[in-house]
Design an enzyme around this catalytic site. Structure first.
Site, PDB file in Angstrom:
ATOM      1  N   CYS A 116       0.744  -1.038   0.004  1.00 13.31           N
ATOM      2  CA  CYS A 116       0.001  -0.049   0.084  1.00 13.31           C
ATOM      3  C   CYS A 116       0.844   1.288   0.031  1.00 13.31           C
ATOM      4  O   CYS A 116       0.238   2.420  -0.251  1.00 13.31           O
ATOM      5  CB  CYS A 116      -0.803  -0.206   1.316  1.00 13.31           C
ATOM      6  SG  CYS A 116      -1.949  -1.267   1.389  1.00 13.31           S
ATOM      7  N   HIS A 263      -3.173   7.194   2.375  1.00 14.44           N
ATOM      8  CA  HIS A 263      -3.491   5.826   2.070  1.00 14.44           C
ATOM      9  C   HIS A 263      -5.206   5.544   2.804  1.00 14.44           C
ATOM     10  O   HIS A 263      -5.060   5.765   3.745  1.00 14.44           O
ATOM     11  CB  HIS A 263      -2.553   4.939   2.368  1.00 14.44           C
ATOM     12  CG  HIS A 263      -2.956   3.447   1.975  1.00 14.44           C
ATOM     13  ND1 HIS A 263      -3.643   3.238   0.951  1.00 14.44           N
ATOM     14  CD2 HIS A 263      -3.044   2.379   3.194  1.00 14.44           C
ATOM     15  CE1 HIS A 263      -4.035   1.669   0.941  1.00 14.44           C
ATOM     16  NE2 HIS A 263      -3.461   1.507   2.435  1.00 14.44           N
ATOM     17  N   ASN A 293      -9.777  -0.303   0.264  1.00 17.70           N
ATOM     18  CA  ASN A 293      -8.246  -0.171   0.234  1.00 17.70           C
ATOM     19  C   ASN A 293      -7.814  -0.669  -1.165  1.00 17.70           C
ATOM     20  O   ASN A 293      -8.023  -1.879  -1.444  1.00 17.70           O
ATOM     21  CB  ASN A 293      -8.098  -1.000   1.337  1.00 17.70           C
ATOM     22  CG  ASN A 293      -6.239  -0.901   1.516  1.00 17.70           C
ATOM     23  OD1 ASN A 293      -5.806  -0.202   0.377  1.00 17.70           O
ATOM     24  ND2 ASN A 293      -5.837  -1.265   2.535  1.00 17.70           N
TER      25      ASN A 293
HETATM   26  N1  ACO Z   1     -17.987  -8.762   9.694  1.00 19.44           N
HETATM   27  C1  ACO Z   1     -18.288  -9.000  10.972  1.00 19.44           C
HETATM   28  N2  ACO Z   1     -17.405  -9.474  12.013  1.00 19.44           N
HETATM   29  C2  ACO Z   1     -16.178  -9.331  11.897  1.00 19.44           C
HETATM   30  C3  ACO Z   1     -15.536  -9.070  10.583  1.00 19.44           C
HETATM   31  C4  ACO Z   1     -16.547  -8.703   9.502  1.00 19.44           C
HETATM   32  N3  ACO Z   1     -16.227  -8.348   8.100  1.00 19.44           N
HETATM   33  N4  ACO Z   1     -14.304  -9.257  10.383  1.00 19.44           N
HETATM   34  C5  ACO Z   1     -13.983  -9.569  11.624  1.00 19.44           C
HETATM   35  N5  ACO Z   1     -14.903  -9.619  12.402  1.00 19.44           N
HETATM   36  C6  ACO Z   1     -15.121 -10.035  13.821  1.00 19.44           C
HETATM   37  C7  ACO Z   1     -13.876 -10.623  14.315  1.00 19.44           C
HETATM   38  O1  ACO Z   1     -13.937 -12.226  14.328  1.00 19.44           O
HETATM   39  C8  ACO Z   1     -13.896 -10.272  15.846  1.00 19.44           C
HETATM   40  O2  ACO Z   1     -14.740 -11.159  16.572  1.00 19.44           O
HETATM   41  P1  ACO Z   1     -14.731 -11.837  18.115  1.00 19.44           P
HETATM   42  O3  ACO Z   1     -14.448 -10.490  18.931  1.00 19.44           O
HETATM   43  O4  ACO Z   1     -15.759 -12.755  18.186  1.00 19.44           O
HETATM   44  O5  ACO Z   1     -13.201 -12.445  17.648  1.00 19.44           O
HETATM   45  C9  ACO Z   1     -14.561  -8.849  16.029  1.00 19.44           C
HETATM   46  O6  ACO Z   1     -14.965  -8.714  14.675  1.00 19.44           O
HETATM   47  C10 ACO Z   1     -13.474  -7.849  16.048  1.00 19.44           C
HETATM   48  O7  ACO Z   1     -12.301  -8.013  15.207  1.00 19.44           O
HETATM   49  P2  ACO Z   1     -11.146  -7.183  15.407  1.00 19.44           P
HETATM   50  O8  ACO Z   1     -10.215  -7.355  14.195  1.00 19.44           O
HETATM   51  O9  ACO Z   1     -10.647  -6.856  16.717  1.00 19.44           O
HETATM   52  O10 ACO Z   1     -11.916  -5.653  14.613  1.00 19.44           O
HETATM   53  P3  ACO Z   1     -11.225  -4.093  14.319  1.00 19.44           P
HETATM   54  O11 ACO Z   1     -11.872  -3.214  15.329  1.00 19.44           O
HETATM   55  O12 ACO Z   1      -9.799  -4.202  14.504  1.00 19.44           O
HETATM   56  O13 ACO Z   1     -11.359  -3.728  13.038  1.00 19.44           O
HETATM   57  C11 ACO Z   1     -10.244  -4.107  10.939  1.00 19.44           C
HETATM   58  C12 ACO Z   1     -10.849  -4.806  11.858  1.00 19.44           C
HETATM   59  C13 ACO Z   1     -11.192  -3.149  10.229  1.00 19.44           C
HETATM   60  C14 ACO Z   1      -9.396  -5.193   9.918  1.00 19.44           C
HETATM   61  C15 ACO Z   1      -9.144  -3.111  11.546  1.00 19.44           C
HETATM   62  O14 ACO Z   1      -8.431  -3.794  12.757  1.00 19.44           O
HETATM   63  C16 ACO Z   1      -8.314  -2.605  10.527  1.00 19.44           C
HETATM   64  O15 ACO Z   1      -8.625  -1.733   9.505  1.00 19.44           O
HETATM   65  N6  ACO Z   1      -6.922  -3.028  10.421  1.00 19.44           N
HETATM   66  C17 ACO Z   1      -5.805  -2.134   9.656  1.00 19.44           C
HETATM   67  C18 ACO Z   1      -5.932  -2.605   8.325  1.00 19.44           C
HETATM   68  C19 ACO Z   1      -4.886  -2.027   7.553  1.00 19.44           C
HETATM   69  O16 ACO Z   1      -4.695  -0.757   7.721  1.00 19.44           O
HETATM   70  N7  ACO Z   1      -3.854  -2.581   6.670  1.00 19.44           N
HETATM   71  C20 ACO Z   1      -2.730  -1.924   6.123  1.00 19.44           C
HETATM   72  C21 ACO Z   1      -2.576  -1.766   4.980  1.00 19.44           C
HETATM   73  S1  ACO Z   1      -3.172  -3.190   4.079  1.00 19.44           S
HETATM   74  C22 ACO Z   1      -1.662  -3.377   2.803  1.00 19.44           C
HETATM   75  O17 ACO Z   1      -0.755  -3.078   3.002  1.00 19.44           O
HETATM   76  C23 ACO Z   1      -2.041  -4.749   2.058  1.00 19.44           C
END
Ligand code: ACO
Length: 339
Positions: A116, A263, A293
């Site tokens: 990214c 980004h 993204n």
């Molecule tokens: N729908 C419903 N529930 C979900 C989903 C979904 N799509 N995805 C995960 N959950 C659940 C999980 O299983 C978890 O359930 P549990 O508590 O029963 O275990 C709960 O939701 C919370 O999951 P978290 O991962 O803690 O949720 P979070 O608030 O952190 O949000 C997210 C997740 C959106 C992925 C976030 O962490 C994020 O944006 N992370 C960074 C992504 C990023 O910046 N990537 C870098 C660039 S990408 C690249 O370089 C290729």
């Protein structure tokens, strides 16, 4: 007197595939909901490439628009670079494919891979090369078909990504008070297990021996694996640091920044960075709601949107930043050169 040229952005372009997939549609594929995706990421929908559309196709559309916008043709270029993590082929480069699609040849073409952060990395690299006098006009494209490396049964990743391409024409010119300023780039490869995709050979590589076994598809590529919440914490932290650093190396203050062009990974990460800069949210360009993204395409797509809708005015100070797998992160700063 400074004998080095200043590097300006002379044109921008963008392309998004026709097909739009809403959160509602996704919720029929995996156990998720529109409400969860919007509240955790800010994403409402994303564009997906057609089955016969490659990264080079998206890149070529964006390239043509950027060339038109700059008022030049591909024959005027001295180099062409594609930032991508989803190349058409392992080799040759996607950049070389785009060059031939533009019906030109001879000048150098290469891809840059910093996931990214690819566009931010490439802009820094090209600014240095162009200032040193290697090239006068360069086409830089960020293009991705992330849909091809997603596990469409993994709700933790498939809801977050989209496909697209953005492009800029860079030109070395006079120092008129506008143009690219200094960039800062960072990487810490010890975080690689938090966010990755592998090809088949990596299964045997010794430096991945602690990584979990993966399903490898027929093309020999694994889907994106991400420990989202751990990535999130580091991203917020490192982006907060890098925006301060890029201001410091350029000798500018928070109140001087006109536009943050981040980004587009997650609206909560974007807001945290804007808050760190004490920048009102309306001074931040946001596309994550409609594009999701798009990896290396997200910064140039956001830049193109803001340039075309008239938000960017000549002389305004822009801060571009990105955070990616690696982890690789960085920021660019520039004064907008166009009227
Ligand atoms: N729908 C419903 N529930 C979900 C989903 C979904 N799509 N995805 C995960 N959950 C659940 C999980 O299983 C978890 O359930 P549990 O508590 O029963 O275990 C709960 O939701 C919370 O999951 P978290 O991962 O803690 O949720 P979070 O608030 O952190 O949000 C997210 C997740 C959106 C992925 C976030 O962490 C994020 O944006 N992370 C960074 C992504 C990023 O910046 N990537 C870098 C660039 S990408 C690249 O370089 C290729």
């Amino acid at each position: 007197m400074n004998s080095f040229p200043t590097i300006h952005i002379r044109g921008t372009g963008g392309y998004l595939p026709e097909r739009v997939m809403t959160n509602q549609e996704l919720s029929q594929l995996v156990d998720t909901s529109d409400e969860w995706i919007r509240s955790r990421s800010g994403i409402a929908c994303r564009h997906l490439a057609a089955a016969d559309e490659c990264t080079s196709d998206l890149a070529t559309h964006a390239a043509r628009q950027a060339l038109d916008d700059a008022g030049i043709t591909a024959a005027d270029l001295d180099a062409l670079v594609v930032a991508t993590t989803t190349p058409d082929l392992i080799f040759p480069s996607t950049a070389s494919i785009v060059q031939s699609r533009l019906k030109v040849a001879g000048f150098p073409c290469w891809d840059i891979q910093a996931v990214c952060s690819g566009f931010v990395y490439a802009l820094a690299q090209l600014e240095g090369m162009m200032r040193a006098g290697m090239f006068r006009r360069v086409l830089l494209i960020g293009a991705e078909t992330m849909s091809g490396i997603l596990d469409w049964q993994d709700r933790g990743t498939c809801v977050l990504f989209g496909d697209g391409a953005g492009a800029v024409v860079l030109e070395a010119g006079e120092d008129d008070g506008c143009g690219l300023m200094r960039s800062v780039l960072h990487c810490d490869g010890s975080y690689r297990e938090l966010l990755m995709a592998r090809h088949a050979r990596c299964q045997r590589a010794p430096n991945t021996k602690n990584m979990p076994a993966l399903e490898i598809d027929a093309a020999g590529v694994s889907a994106i694996q991400m420990r989202g919440n751990e990535v999130f914490r580091v991203a917020v932290n490192k982006l907060g640091e890098v925006v301060q650093e890029v201001m410091q190396v350029n000798g500018v203050a928070q109140q001087d920044i006109d536009w943050l062009i981040p980004h587009q990974a997650n609206i909560r990460i974007l807001r945290a960075t804007a808050k760190k800069l004490q920048l009102p949210e309306e001074r931040m360009v946001v596309t994550v709601d409609r594009h999701a993204n798009t990896s290396a395409a997200s910064v140039p797509l956001a830049l193109n949107e803001a340039a075309r809708d008239g938000r960017l005015q000549r002389g305004q100070l822009l801060l571009l930043e990105a955070f990616a797998g690696g982890f690789a992160w960085g920021a660019n700063m520039l004064r907008w050169s166009r009227d």
